[in-house]
Design a protein around this motif. Structure first.
Motif, PDB file in Angstrom:
ATOM      1  N   ASP A 168       0.843  -1.187   0.000  1.00  0.00           N
ATOM      2  CA  ASP A 168       0.000   0.000   0.000  1.00  0.00           C
ATOM      3  C   ASP A 168       0.882   1.241   0.000  1.00  0.00           C
ATOM      4  O   ASP A 168       0.870   2.043   0.919  1.00  0.00           O
ATOM      5  CB  ASP A 168      -0.933  -0.018   1.221  1.00  0.00           C
ATOM      6  CG  ASP A 168      -2.103   0.929   1.048  1.00  0.00           C
ATOM      7  OD1 ASP A 168      -2.209   1.527  -0.038  1.00  0.00           O
ATOM      8  OD2 ASP A 168      -2.896   1.059   1.987  1.00  0.00           O
TER       9      ASP A 168
ATOM     10  N   THR B 190     -11.861   0.442  -3.208  1.00  0.00           N
ATOM     11  CA  THR B 190     -11.016  -0.291  -2.268  1.00  0.00           C
ATOM     12  C   THR B 190     -11.849  -1.321  -1.515  1.00  0.00           C
ATOM     13  O   THR B 190     -12.876  -0.993  -0.919  1.00  0.00           O
ATOM     14  CB  THR B 190     -10.367   0.670  -1.260  1.00  0.00           C
ATOM     15  OG1 THR B 190      -9.641   1.679  -1.965  1.00  0.00           O
ATOM     16  CG2 THR B 190      -9.417  -0.073  -0.335  1.00  0.00           C
TER      17      THR B 190
ATOM     18  N   GLU C 276      -5.268   1.015  -0.864  1.00  0.00           N
ATOM     19  CA  GLU C 276      -5.814   2.280  -1.359  1.00  0.00           C
ATOM     20  C   GLU C 276      -4.921   2.907  -2.415  1.00  0.00           C
ATOM     21  O   GLU C 276      -5.414   3.509  -3.377  1.00  0.00           O
ATOM     22  CB  GLU C 276      -6.000   3.254  -0.191  1.00  0.00           C
ATOM     23  CG  GLU C 276      -7.104   2.858   0.780  1.00  0.00           C
ATOM     24  CD  GLU C 276      -7.307   3.884   1.881  1.00  0.00           C
ATOM     25  OE1 GLU C 276      -6.675   4.959   1.799  1.00  0.00           O
ATOM     26  OE2 GLU C 276      -8.091   3.613   2.808  1.00  0.00           O
TER      27      GLU C 276
END
Length: 257
Positions: free
Chosen positions: A7, A92, A72
């Motif tokens: 991420d 997401t 995300e």
């Protein structure tokens, strides 16, 4: 796998530049499942879409496609690259948490993620969001120690690379029809090789986003520049200032709803 390690914008941007091997997998699906050249699904779902290359491949056989990812930053990059096209949607979500769409999905695809999820919850969720007769394409492909006509690469991969960057532990189970929940059936399973040509710099960029390399960088054990320099020094004699063909191993499981 620690999903936080993927991420980051650095990883997401690297994923967006990976070889578009997903397109070959989708092309093969059309042939393996006897679909006509002009057949288009109505609404497709890509689970674990990364930076969108995989979703772009699924879009070649879908009028609309939705991509989801637990990270995300991956979804942010997808929206940056494809968000202006109304035939794409991204949000997401974990693989087990796909939302109910306005129109249920008639094709679903997922690569490189089934070994990390709660398999039963993932399948139960798919049953909820898909139409009868939906195709579910589960696949993965990975780098090997094989480079066409370059035996030195195998020695580098086994004796230097993997010793410095060992593979993280993960499940490697192969699904069979008996592993599927009621409502899903294994239609066909295949194994294959994919080939892609890399320049030295492109190959190093690709290797920098491998999970075992990223784990060392994100943990602080190694610095990105240090890793790049090591790869440049050790791989230059192998590439010899020209492109080389790397062989990937892969599999696809075709599942029917």
């Amino acid at each position: 796998m620690n999903n936080k390690s993927f991420d980051s914008h650095r990883i997401a941007e690297g994923y967006a530049k990976r070889p578009w091997l997903h397109k070959g997998v989708i092309d093969r699906f059309r042939k393996d499942c006897d679909l006509s050249e002009d057949y288009m699904f109505s609404n497709g779902l890509y689970v674990g879409c990364g930076a969108g290359l995989s979703t772009k491949a699924l879009k070649t056989i879908c009028r609309h496609v939705t991509g989801t990812d637990i990270a995300e930053s991956m979804v942010e990059v997808c929206n940056e690259l494809y968000g202006s096209d109304e035939t794409y949607s991204f949000y997401t979500a974990g693989a087990e948490d796909t939302l109910m769409p306005d129109e249920k999905y008639d094709v679903v695809s997922a690569a490189g993620m089934v070994n990390w999820v709660d398999e039963k919850k993932f399948m139960e969720n798919l049953i909820e969001v898909t139409k009868d007769e939906c195709f579910i394409i589960i696949y993965d492909f990975w780098i090997t120690d094989k480079m066409k006509n370059v035996p030195e690469y195998a020695r580098w991969y086994q004796d230097e690379y993997l010793k410095r960057f060992p593979k993280p532990l993960r499940k490697e189970n192969i699904w069979t029809d008996a592993d599927l929940i009621n409502g899903l059936k294994m239609y066909k399973q295949i194994n294959y090789e994919l080939i892609h040509s890399f320049s030295l710099d492109d190959f190093i960029d690709f290797m920098m986003i491998q999970s075992n390399v990223n784990a060392k960088i994100e943990s602080g054990e190694m610095v990105e520049l240090q890793v790049r320099r090591w790869m440049k020094d050790t791989l230059s004699p192998i590439f010899k200032d020209k492109e080389q063909e790397l062989i990937f191993d892969g599999y696809t499981w075709y599942i029917k709803r």
